[in-house]
Scaffold this motif. Structure first.
Motif, PDB file in Angstrom:
ATOM      1  N   LYS A  29      36.095  -8.474  52.661  1.00  0.00           N
ATOM      2  CA  LYS A  29      36.891  -8.509  53.897  1.00  0.00           C
ATOM      3  C   LYS A  29      36.114  -7.918  55.072  1.00  0.00           C
ATOM      4  O   LYS A  29      36.282  -8.334  56.213  1.00  0.00           O
ATOM      5  N   ALA A  30      35.245  -6.945  54.774  1.00  0.00           N
ATOM      6  CA  ALA A  30      34.465  -6.306  55.840  1.00  0.00           C
ATOM      7  C   ALA A  30      33.143  -7.029  56.102  1.00  0.00           C
ATOM      8  O   ALA A  30      32.285  -6.516  56.822  1.00  0.00           O
ATOM      9  N   ASP A  31      32.974  -8.221  55.475  1.00  0.00           N
ATOM     10  CA  ASP A  31      31.752  -9.030  55.626  1.00  0.00           C
ATOM     11  C   ASP A  31      30.500  -8.304  55.134  1.00  0.00           C
ATOM     12  O   ASP A  31      29.388  -8.567  55.609  1.00  0.00           O
ATOM     13  N   ILE A  32      30.672  -7.390  54.195  1.00  0.00           N
ATOM     14  CA  ILE A  32      29.515  -6.710  53.608  1.00  0.00           C
ATOM     15  C   ILE A  32      29.038  -7.463  52.367  1.00  0.00           C
ATOM     16  O   ILE A  32      27.853  -7.485  52.049  1.00  0.00           O
ATOM     17  N   SER A  33      29.969  -8.095  51.661  1.00  0.00           N
ATOM     18  CA  SER A  33      29.634  -8.864  50.460  1.00  0.00           C
ATOM     19  C   SER A  33      29.921 -10.339  50.719  1.00  0.00           C
ATOM     20  O   SER A  33      30.878 -10.680  51.412  1.00  0.00           O
ATOM     21  N   ASN A  34      29.068 -11.222  50.150  1.00  0.00           N
ATOM     22  CA  ASN A  34      29.305 -12.661  50.320  1.00  0.00           C
ATOM     23  C   ASN A  34      30.089 -13.248  49.154  1.00  0.00           C
ATOM     24  O   ASN A  34      30.139 -14.454  48.957  1.00  0.00           O
ATOM     25  N   ALA A  35      30.708 -12.387  48.338  1.00  0.00           N
ATOM     26  CA  ALA A  35      31.523 -12.845  47.210  1.00  0.00           C
ATOM     27  C   ALA A  35      32.830 -12.074  47.203  1.00  0.00           C
ATOM     28  O   ALA A  35      32.862 -10.869  47.449  1.00  0.00           O
ATOM     29  N   SER A  36      33.920 -12.779  46.922  1.00  0.00           N
ATOM     30  CA  SER A  36      35.233 -12.141  46.899  1.00  0.00           C
ATOM     31  C   SER A  36      35.382 -11.253  45.669  1.00  0.00           C
ATOM     32  O   SER A  36      34.635 -11.378  44.685  1.00  0.00           O
ATOM     33  N   GLY A  37      36.382 -10.367  45.717  1.00  0.00           N
ATOM     34  CA  GLY A  37      36.663  -9.520  44.560  1.00  0.00           C
ATOM     35  C   GLY A  37      36.997 -10.344  43.341  1.00  0.00           C
ATOM     36  O   GLY A  37      36.606 -10.007  42.214  1.00  0.00           O
ATOM     37  N   ALA A  38      37.700 -11.471  43.531  1.00  0.00           N
ATOM     38  CA  ALA A  38      38.079 -12.332  42.410  1.00  0.00           C
ATOM     39  C   ALA A  38      36.841 -12.926  41.734  1.00  0.00           C
ATOM     40  O   ALA A  38      36.762 -13.003  40.500  1.00  0.00           O
ATOM     41  N   GLU A  39      35.847 -13.356  42.532  1.00  0.00           N
ATOM     42  CA  GLU A  39      34.643 -13.953  41.950  1.00  0.00           C
ATOM     43  C   GLU A  39      33.824 -12.909  41.197  1.00  0.00           C
ATOM     44  O   GLU A  39      33.273 -13.185  40.124  1.00  0.00           O
ATOM     45  N   VAL A  40      33.751 -11.700  41.734  1.00  0.00           N
ATOM     46  CA  VAL A  40      33.009 -10.626  41.068  1.00  0.00           C
ATOM     47  C   VAL A  40      33.676 -10.266  39.740  1.00  0.00           C
ATOM     48  O   VAL A  40      33.016 -10.097  38.711  1.00  0.00           O
ATOM     49  N   VAL A  41      35.017 -10.170  39.759  1.00  0.00           N
ATOM     50  CA  VAL A  41      35.749  -9.867  38.522  1.00  0.00           C
ATOM     51  C   VAL A  41      35.598 -11.001  37.511  1.00  0.00           C
ATOM     52  O   VAL A  41      35.484 -10.765  36.303  1.00  0.00           O
ATOM     53  N   ALA A  42      35.596 -12.246  37.987  1.00  0.00           N
ATOM     54  CA  ALA A  42      35.413 -13.386  37.086  1.00  0.00           C
ATOM     55  C   ALA A  42      34.065 -13.303  36.368  1.00  0.00           C
ATOM     56  O   ALA A  42      33.966 -13.574  35.160  1.00  0.00           O
ATOM     57  N   ALA A  43      33.017 -12.911  37.104  1.00  0.00           N
ATOM     58  CA  ALA A  43      31.695 -12.759  36.481  1.00  0.00           C
ATOM     59  C   ALA A  43      31.707 -11.628  35.462  1.00  0.00           C
ATOM     60  O   ALA A  43      31.129 -11.738  34.369  1.00  0.00           O
ATOM     61  N   MET A  44      32.355 -10.529  35.830  1.00  0.00           N
ATOM     62  CA  MET A  44      32.467  -9.393  34.916  1.00  0.00           C
ATOM     63  C   MET A  44      33.193  -9.796  33.633  1.00  0.00           C
ATOM     64  O   MET A  44      32.776  -9.448  32.519  1.00  0.00           O
ATOM     65  N   LEU A  45      34.267 -10.538  33.802  1.00  0.00           N
ATOM     66  CA  LEU A  45      35.065 -10.998  32.664  1.00  0.00           C
ATOM     67  C   LEU A  45      34.265 -11.944  31.777  1.00  0.00           C
ATOM     68  O   LEU A  45      34.247 -11.812  30.542  1.00  0.00           O
ATOM     69  N   LEU A  46      33.568 -12.892  32.389  1.00  0.00           N
ATOM     70  CA  LEU A  46      32.838 -13.910  31.628  1.00  0.00           C
ATOM     71  C   LEU A  46      31.694 -13.293  30.828  1.00  0.00           C
ATOM     72  O   LEU A  46      31.570 -13.523  29.616  1.00  0.00           O
TER      73      LEU A  46
END
Length: 723
Positions: free
Chosen positions: A621-638
């Motif tokens: 949201k602060a434009d610091i990361s180019n990936a959403s929290g959902a995408e990061v969690v999806a990678a963590m989960l996978l």
């Protein structure tokens, strides 16, 4: 109420009633001599005391988590707050009840199995299996009944669309997983700390046999079989079936939504499609009941052959039941006009799941039974000491992950391809993988019966040994105990295989849910730094959790080892048989230690995906990361799932192989000259290997099954927080 819903209710209640019938059948059997009853009562008191303390701790944590879930949803998705928190606490309570039922019947069936062994092998076999079936039937039918009842309540008492309801009750799987993690972890730490303490001081230092009444830790060890393998595994498989039922319902709703041409817009048809996974599971319950009642062994027969026959009967009937369910939902006019081949495509996917479960059991047998080359190679390595024993066992553990991984890959690919080739049906591939998972869980009640069979026969052997029954009775219980070790190993293989398919199912459900709540997640791009970090954290989590679980066993074992040594030193008459050890003191020490040690690894698993997801949500949201929290969690989960499955296979099978290598050495004729049999240096090396493998196969490995699914359910329930 639709006929399908009534049928699912009816089969679930029938299975519960049949479990009550089995309780009566087991409980009316003879309870042996007064000495046997004294030992059995000590085991019962220790197990119940541990479980009371553990469940009290877990319920405190569950209530706090329920409040947290409610608050988080109140700020993010207020319309979901009530149902999410209600389903969570109901799932947690159901999981606690499932674990307790498994332990309750086990600590009452052990003495009856021991008493039946004094009459016939078949009587003891049937007593142990039917008692195990009480646990299996209760757990699977309660998970089915809980999900369908919660679904019906939300459908009746709210105005939410039917296709949205599976999202509202996803908390049921989260609650079940939450309890299962602590139950499996706490029970696993207890059982292996007691086992390691009893073995190292008893067998190696004092040179006394296993289950010798002179060992102060022997009752704690027998208690551990119940709280780890019965209560812990019961909660484990309850959450497996509950979470996977809900995940499959989410994908079924997605399938309906994607195919208006095939299904139309009739609410009755939508309900049928969503209920299909539950109907298929219900027929699996009937198959398990028939399989359990078909088990019978001759006196001179290997009991494992009788159990295998029962399992094959169950598997064949589960396949037939899957065919009936597939035709009922997809072949009787609901989609037959637009997609006339859908029913048999899904039927074959169900068969793929059942066959996958059979192959997993075969592979686990191959790597953990002493009939086969891997275990024999470890026993041979024990000739040259503990170091080569451990090296050989680690090598077997690493090797054993290859074929199961290929089997899982084939199951996912073939079922996905079959689902995508249904003429007239779009996007059927992901739902087809869910159907394969339901197929793998078809014989779950029978497999769980075999799992609980293990600690019951182990306890029965201990009761016979400690009450000093004739040698021919001990021979019978030894045969059953050896089979019980195999069935426990098979269940672990089955659990990790089903966890792998289920995790893929729940991952897809997570993706669907993100889209449902307005997020955008079509792919996970590992080249993004934030996504790579999420994947790295997922892999790290598996190893850190395993390390903490194994270290917890080590610390708890040190306390019990010291207590046993102190008792031997304070009362020299214990080893001479003139003084009685203080069993209760050892039980109390390991109970306190296990409950203290289970909290940190459990909180790690629950908190990690939430913290990672929320951090990257706000960085995005602060434009610091180019990936959403959902995408990061999806990678963590996978990645966490993939690494978790591989690591669990390694830990389960290497530990099981070390255990049976020790047993193989014990079956050799005693020969000090050629370094063979009990008491030899080779045997001592085998005991060391078995001790190393104990926390692998009974603490960290089984707990990873739960970690894999808890990662999926916590992300599924808390998905709105990451968007």
């Amino acid at each position: 109420m639709s006929l399908t819903l009534v049928l699912i209710f009816a089969i679930s209640i029938f299975a519960l009633a049949f479990a009550v019938f089995l309780i009566k059948n087991v409980m009316k059997r003879d309870t042996g001599t007064p000495k046997m009853q004294e030992i059995s009562n000590a085991i019962k008191e220790g197990a119940e005391a541990f479980l009371r303390r553990q469940n009290k701790t877990i319920l405190y944590l569950a209530v706090a988590t329920t409040a947290l879930v409610y608050l988080l949803y109140t700020f993010q998705k207020p319309e979901l707050a009530f149902w999410a928190s209600l389903s969570f606490i109901l799932g947690a309570l159901s999981s606690v009840a499932s674990g307790y039922i498994g332990m309750w019947i086990s600590i009452r069936a052990n003495i009856r199995t021991a008493s039946e062994a004094m009459k016939s092998l078949n009587g003891a076999l049937q007593t142990a299996l039917r008692a195990g079936a009480v646990s299996g039937l209760f757990i699977v039918s309660m998970s089915l009944l809980g999900v369908v009842l919660l679904f019906y309540i939300v459908m009746t008492f709210s105005d939410h669309a039917v296709e949205k309801i599976p999202f509202f009750i996803a908390g049921y799987g989260f609650g079940a997983s939450f309890v299962a993690l602590f139950a499996q972890l706490g029970g696993g730490i207890y059982t292996k700390a007691a086992d390691v303490g009893a073995d190292l001081v008893g067998k190696v230092e004092a040179g006394i046999p296993e289950d010798d009444p002179r060992n102060p830790a022997v009752i704690a060890d027998l208690v551990g079989d119940n709280v780890g393998d019965c209560a812990g595994r019961g909660a484990d498989l309850f959450e497996s079936t509950a979470a996977e039922n809900i995940g499959a319902m989410i994908l079924a709703a997605m399938l309906f939504k994607s195919n208006p041409g095939a299904f139309g817009n009739e609410p009755a048809t939508l309900l049928l499609v969503i209920l299909f996974p539950l109907l298929a599971r219900a027929f699996g319950l009937i198959a398990s009941i028939v399989g359990i009642m078909s088990v019978k062994a001759k006196e001179d027969e290997d009991p494992m052959n009788a159990l295998n026959r029962g399992y094959y009967v169950t598997s064949i009937l589960a396949m037939i039941g899957f065919g009936i369910a597939s035709y009922w939902i997809f072949g009787t006019g609901n989609v037959a006009v637009a997609a006339p081949t859908a029913w048999w495509h899904f039927f074959i996917c169900g068969i793929i799941g059942v066959v996958t479960s059979v192959i997993f059991l075969w592979l686990t047998q191959y790597y953990t039974e002493y009939k086969y080359a891997p275990v024999k190679s470890i026993a041979e390595a024990a000739k040259t000491g503990p170091a080569t024993t451990i090296i050989s066992g680690v090598a077997v553990g690493f090797e054993c992950v290859a074929i199961p991984s290929i089997v899982i890959a084939i199951a996912i690919f073939t079922s996905y391809t079959l689902g995508n080739t249904v003429a007239g049906l779009e996007d059927g591939g992901f739902f087809a993988t869910a159907v394969a998972t339901m197929g793998m869980l078809g014989p779950a009640a029978f497999v769980l019966a075999m799992d609980t069979f293990g600690p019951i026969t182990d306890n029965a052997g201990g009761i016979v040994e400690m009450s000093q029954q004739p040698e021919e009775i001990r021979v019978k219980t030894d045969r059953l105990d050896a089979v019980g070790n195999t069935t426990k190993a098979l269940t672990k293989g089955y659990a990790v295989g089903s966890a792998a398919l289920a995790a893929f199912l729940l991952y897809q459900a997570f993706i669907v849910e993100i889209k449902e709540y307005g997020g955008s997640l079509n792919q996970v791009d590992i080249t993004k730094p934030a996504v790579f970090i999420g994947a790295l954290m997922g892999a790290m989590l598996v190893f850190l959790f395993s390390a903490w679980a194994i270290k917890a066993v080590g610390r708890s074992a040190q306390s019990i080892i010291q207590n046993v040594r102190d008792q031997f030193k304070a009362k020299p008459g214990i080893l001479l048989g003139t003084e009685k050890p203080d069993y209760a003191q050892a039980v109390d020490i390991v109970t306190k230690s296990a409950l203290r040690e289970m909290v940190k690894p459990g909180i790690l698993v629950v908190a990690a995906p939430v913290v990672i997801g929320v951090i990257f949500k706000y960085l995005y949201k602060a434009d610091i990361s180019n990936a959403s929290g959902a995408e990061v969690v999806a990678a963590m989960l996978l990645v966490g799932t993939i690494v978790g499955v591989i690591t669990a296979l390694f830990l389960n099978n290497s530990g099981g192989a070390w255990d049976n290598a020790k047993k193989f050495i014990e079956l050799e004729p005693r020969d000090a000259v050629h370094n063979m049999g009990k008491g030899s240096e080779k045997h001592k090396a085998g005991v060391v290997g078995d001790t190393v493998g104990d926390p692998f196969k009974d603490t960290a490995g089984p707990s990873l099954h739960v970690l894999i699914k808890l990662l999926s359910t916590v992300t599924l329930v808390l998905a709105p927080l990451f968007i």
